[in-house]
Design a protein around this motif. Structure first.
Motif, PDB file in Angstrom:
ATOM      1  N   UNK A 151      14.497  -6.736   0.789  1.00  0.00           N
ATOM      2  CA  UNK A 151      14.479  -5.770  -0.019  1.00  0.00           C
ATOM      3  C   UNK A 151      12.455  -5.865   0.121  1.00  0.00           C
ATOM      4  N   UNK A 152      12.132  -4.852  -1.025  1.00  0.00           N
ATOM      5  CA  UNK A 152      10.995  -4.106  -0.544  1.00  0.00           C
ATOM      6  C   UNK A 152      10.065  -5.600  -1.132  1.00  0.00           C
ATOM      7  N   UNK A 153       8.934  -5.327  -0.328  1.00  0.00           N
ATOM      8  CA  UNK A 153       7.683  -6.807  -1.568  1.00  0.00           C
ATOM      9  C   UNK A 153       7.045  -6.284  -2.144  1.00  0.00           C
ATOM     10  N   UNK A 154       6.052  -6.577  -2.461  1.00  0.00           N
ATOM     11  CA  UNK A 154       5.120  -6.434  -3.425  1.00  0.00           C
ATOM     12  C   UNK A 154       4.067  -5.334  -3.360  1.00  0.00           C
ATOM     13  N   UNK A 155       4.190  -5.811  -1.616  1.00  0.00           N
ATOM     14  CA  UNK A 155       2.929  -4.501  -0.594  1.00  0.00           C
ATOM     15  C   UNK A 155       3.348  -3.484  -0.730  1.00  0.00           C
ATOM     16  N   UNK A 156       5.007  -3.096  -0.302  1.00  0.00           N
ATOM     17  CA  UNK A 156       5.481  -2.635   0.015  1.00  0.00           C
ATOM     18  C   UNK A 156       5.317  -1.121  -1.456  1.00  0.00           C
ATOM     19  N   UNK A 157       5.757  -1.902  -2.448  1.00  0.00           N
ATOM     20  CA  UNK A 157       5.643  -1.419  -3.818  1.00  0.00           C
ATOM     21  C   UNK A 157       4.540  -0.588  -4.460  1.00  0.00           C
ATOM     22  N   UNK A 158       3.539  -1.257  -4.104  1.00  0.00           N
ATOM     23  CA  UNK A 158       1.991  -0.472  -4.074  1.00  0.00           C
ATOM     24  C   UNK A 158       1.527   0.478  -3.291  1.00  0.00           C
ATOM     25  N   UNK A 159       2.674   0.471  -2.246  1.00  0.00           N
ATOM     26  CA  UNK A 159       2.181   1.467  -1.154  1.00  0.00           C
ATOM     27  C   UNK A 159       2.880   2.427  -1.880  1.00  0.00           C
ATOM     28  N   UNK A 160       3.434   2.934  -2.237  1.00  0.00           N
ATOM     29  CA  UNK A 160       5.096   3.459  -2.455  1.00  0.00           C
ATOM     30  C   UNK A 160       4.311   4.305  -3.768  1.00  0.00           C
ATOM     31  N   UNK A 161       3.610   3.180  -4.909  1.00  0.00           N
ATOM     32  CA  UNK A 161       3.116   4.325  -5.941  1.00  0.00           C
ATOM     33  C   UNK A 161       1.274   4.696  -6.081  1.00  0.00           C
ATOM     34  N   UNK A 162       1.307   4.234  -4.334  1.00  0.00           N
ATOM     35  CA  UNK A 162      -0.022   4.822  -4.041  1.00  0.00           C
ATOM     36  C   UNK A 162       0.311   6.197  -3.521  1.00  0.00           C
ATOM     37  N   UNK A 163       1.196   6.491  -2.725  1.00  0.00           N
ATOM     38  CA  UNK A 163       1.461   7.534  -2.121  1.00  0.00           C
ATOM     39  C   UNK A 163       1.638   8.521  -2.859  1.00  0.00           C
ATOM     40  N   UNK A 164       2.300   8.155  -4.299  1.00  0.00           N
ATOM     41  CA  UNK A 164       2.788   8.919  -5.129  1.00  0.00           C
ATOM     42  C   UNK A 164       1.455   9.709  -5.552  1.00  0.00           C
TER      43      UNK A 164
END
Length: 167
Positions: free
Chosen positions: A75-88
């Motif tokens: 599943x997504x790690x915290x780095x990918x979750x942060x990347x998605x949030x910043x992309x938004x």
């Protein structure tokens, strides 16, 4: 043809909302992926290169030394979750949803919702090879911060041929 199309500069699209660059200094929608560089929370000298593929949501996360992320197991790690949030924040929810081909209920899209809607899968082998090119682009962007602010063209940025004949 408009003035900006005839010039040697590209339009800069302002971010959808202001964002802090300390955690995710580089984010882009390119090569069929949302990809970028995420700072490590525990080691100032370490960054992670993370990506999510459009449509399949295949993901990859590794350090700048090509070591796999310890949190990206199934599943997504915290780095990918942060990347998605910043992309938004950078591109806006609609553009991220459209680019990644995410089906989200109307009016319920934000960074956290996008992360839960996408079901992460282990990336195919060629997805992890993209980390080198993403990190290289990030370093190239950092190099431009070293240049003093000037209004004259930078020689390395003049790679477009002239659009009209020069007399």
């Amino acid at each position: 043809m408009s003035d900006w199309e005839r010039s040697s500069t590209a339009r800069v699209i302002p971010p959808a909302r202001p964002r802090k660059l300390a955690k995710v200094p580089f984010v882009e929608l390119a090569d069929g992926r949302l990809q970028g560089v995420v700072s490590s929370g525990s080691d100032i000298g370490r960054v992670y290169v993370s990506s999510v593929a459009a449509g399949t949501y295949a993901f990859a996360c590794s350090t700048n030394n090509n070591r796999p992320c310890g949190g990206a197991h199934g599943s997504f790690c915290k780095h990918i979750a942060a990347l998605i949030g910043e992309a938004v924040l950078q591109y806006g929810t609609e553009r991220v949803v459209r680019y990644l081909k995410i089906e989200v209920p109307e009016g319920e899209a934000d960074g956290a919702t996008l992360t839960t809607v996408m079901r992460g899968t282990r990336p195919p082998a060629d997805t992890t090879k993209a980390a080198a090119s993403v990190f290289s682009r990030f370093l190239r962007h950092l190099a431009y911060l070293e240049h003093p602010p000037v209004t004259t063209p930078l020689p390395e940025m003049q790679f477009f041929p002239p659009t009209r004949a020069v007399a």
